[in-house]
Design a protein around this motif. Structure first.
Motif, PDB file in Angstrom:
ATOM      1  N   LEU A   1      -9.719  -1.294  -6.713  1.00 15.64           N
ATOM      2  CA  LEU A   1     -10.948  -1.316  -7.487  1.00 15.64           C
ATOM      3  C   LEU A   1     -11.642  -0.108  -7.003  1.00 15.64           C
ATOM      4  O   LEU A   1     -11.840   0.022  -5.700  1.00 15.64           O
ATOM      5  CB  LEU A   1     -11.890  -2.591  -6.826  1.00 15.64           C
ATOM      6  N   VAL A   2     -12.067   0.997  -7.751  1.00 16.05           N
ATOM      7  CA  VAL A   2     -12.792   2.251  -7.595  1.00 16.05           C
ATOM      8  C   VAL A   2     -14.048   1.995  -7.344  1.00 16.05           C
ATOM      9  O   VAL A   2     -14.773   2.170  -6.377  1.00 16.05           O
ATOM     10  CB  VAL A   2     -12.399   3.166  -8.590  1.00 16.05           C
TER      11      VAL A   2
ATOM     12  N   GLU B   1     -11.685   9.803  -5.797  1.00 13.83           N
ATOM     13  CA  GLU B   1     -10.693  10.533  -4.842  1.00 13.83           C
ATOM     14  C   GLU B   1     -10.484   9.872  -3.472  1.00 13.83           C
ATOM     15  O   GLU B   1      -9.347   9.962  -2.903  1.00 13.83           O
ATOM     16  CB  GLU B   1     -11.228  12.020  -4.675  1.00 13.83           C
ATOM     17  N   LYS B   2     -11.524   9.015  -3.182  1.00 14.09           N
ATOM     18  CA  LYS B   2     -11.471   8.314  -1.944  1.00 14.09           C
ATOM     19  C   LYS B   2     -10.285   7.322  -1.956  1.00 14.09           C
ATOM     20  O   LYS B   2      -9.773   7.075  -1.030  1.00 14.09           O
ATOM     21  CB  LYS B   2     -12.670   7.818  -1.245  1.00 14.09           C
ATOM     22  N   THR B   3     -10.535   6.764  -3.092  1.00 14.67           N
ATOM     23  CA  THR B   3      -9.553   5.615  -3.294  1.00 14.67           C
ATOM     24  C   THR B   3      -8.167   6.080  -3.217  1.00 14.67           C
ATOM     25  O   THR B   3      -7.281   5.291  -2.934  1.00 14.67           O
ATOM     26  CB  THR B   3     -10.016   4.901  -4.594  1.00 14.67           C
ATOM     27  N   ILE B   4      -7.711   7.213  -4.088  1.00 13.59           N
ATOM     28  CA  ILE B   4      -6.605   7.765  -4.007  1.00 13.59           C
ATOM     29  C   ILE B   4      -6.101   8.075  -2.687  1.00 13.59           C
ATOM     30  O   ILE B   4      -4.797   8.041  -2.342  1.00 13.59           O
ATOM     31  CB  ILE B   4      -6.507   8.826  -4.933  1.00 13.59           C
TER      32      ILE B   4
ATOM     33  N   SER C   1       3.115  11.569  -2.014  1.00 14.54           N
ATOM     34  CA  SER C   1       2.376  12.287  -2.806  1.00 14.54           C
ATOM     35  C   SER C   1       1.947  11.286  -4.007  1.00 14.54           C
ATOM     36  O   SER C   1       2.532  10.469  -4.328  1.00 14.54           O
ATOM     37  CB  SER C   1       3.656  13.262  -3.029  1.00 14.54           C
ATOM     38  N   VAL C   2       1.067  11.985  -4.722  1.00 12.58           N
ATOM     39  CA  VAL C   2       0.369  11.675  -6.093  1.00 12.58           C
ATOM     40  C   VAL C   2       0.758  12.116  -7.155  1.00 12.58           C
ATOM     41  O   VAL C   2       0.848  13.363  -7.302  1.00 12.58           O
ATOM     42  CB  VAL C   2      -1.115  11.419  -5.743  1.00 12.58           C
ATOM     43  N   PHE C   3       1.365  11.141  -8.304  1.00 14.27           N
ATOM     44  CA  PHE C   3       1.615  11.819  -9.314  1.00 14.27           C
ATOM     45  C   PHE C   3       0.783  11.151 -10.488  1.00 14.27           C
ATOM     46  O   PHE C   3       0.591  10.047 -10.638  1.00 14.27           O
ATOM     47  CB  PHE C   3       3.020  11.545  -9.983  1.00 14.27           C
TER      48      PHE C   3
END
Length: 96
Positions: free
Chosen positions: A65-66, A39-42, A4-6
């Motif tokens: 690197l985004v 968003e793709k990097t995340i 999950s992402v915070f």
């Protein structure tokens, strides 16, 4: 392994800041493209959190690197990814 992402408050603020800068200088279309890349990097980070370069000081701190101009700093926790901040690579390190 989808963790999950915070988002920390600083991550939200710096993402908005970079988006607004791109919008102002290059237009909404470029800003939206940046947001999609972020968003793709995340999504990549959630599946493979150790893919990106580790910090020299702490292996749990990673730098993704985004775009050529922007990096994302994040921490890998047991079951979460903590997004710390987005960094404009053109900035001086002490200007943040």
């Amino acid at each position: 392994m989808n963790l999950s992402v915070f988002y920390t408050p600083t991550a939200k603020d710096t993402l908005t800041s970079v988006y607004d800068f791109i919008d102002e200088k290059f237009g909404r279309r470029s800003a939206d493209k940046f947001l999609l890349k972020a968003e793709k990097t995340i999504i990549i980070i959630t599946s493979n959190p150790f893919l990106f370069k580790a910090s020299e000081t702490d292996e749990k701190l990673r730098i993704a690197l985004v775009t050529k101009q922007c990096s994302l700093f994040y921490l890998v926790r047991d079951s979460q990814i903590h997004l710390l901040f987005f960094w404009d690579n053109r900035q001086e390190p002490n200007s943040y």
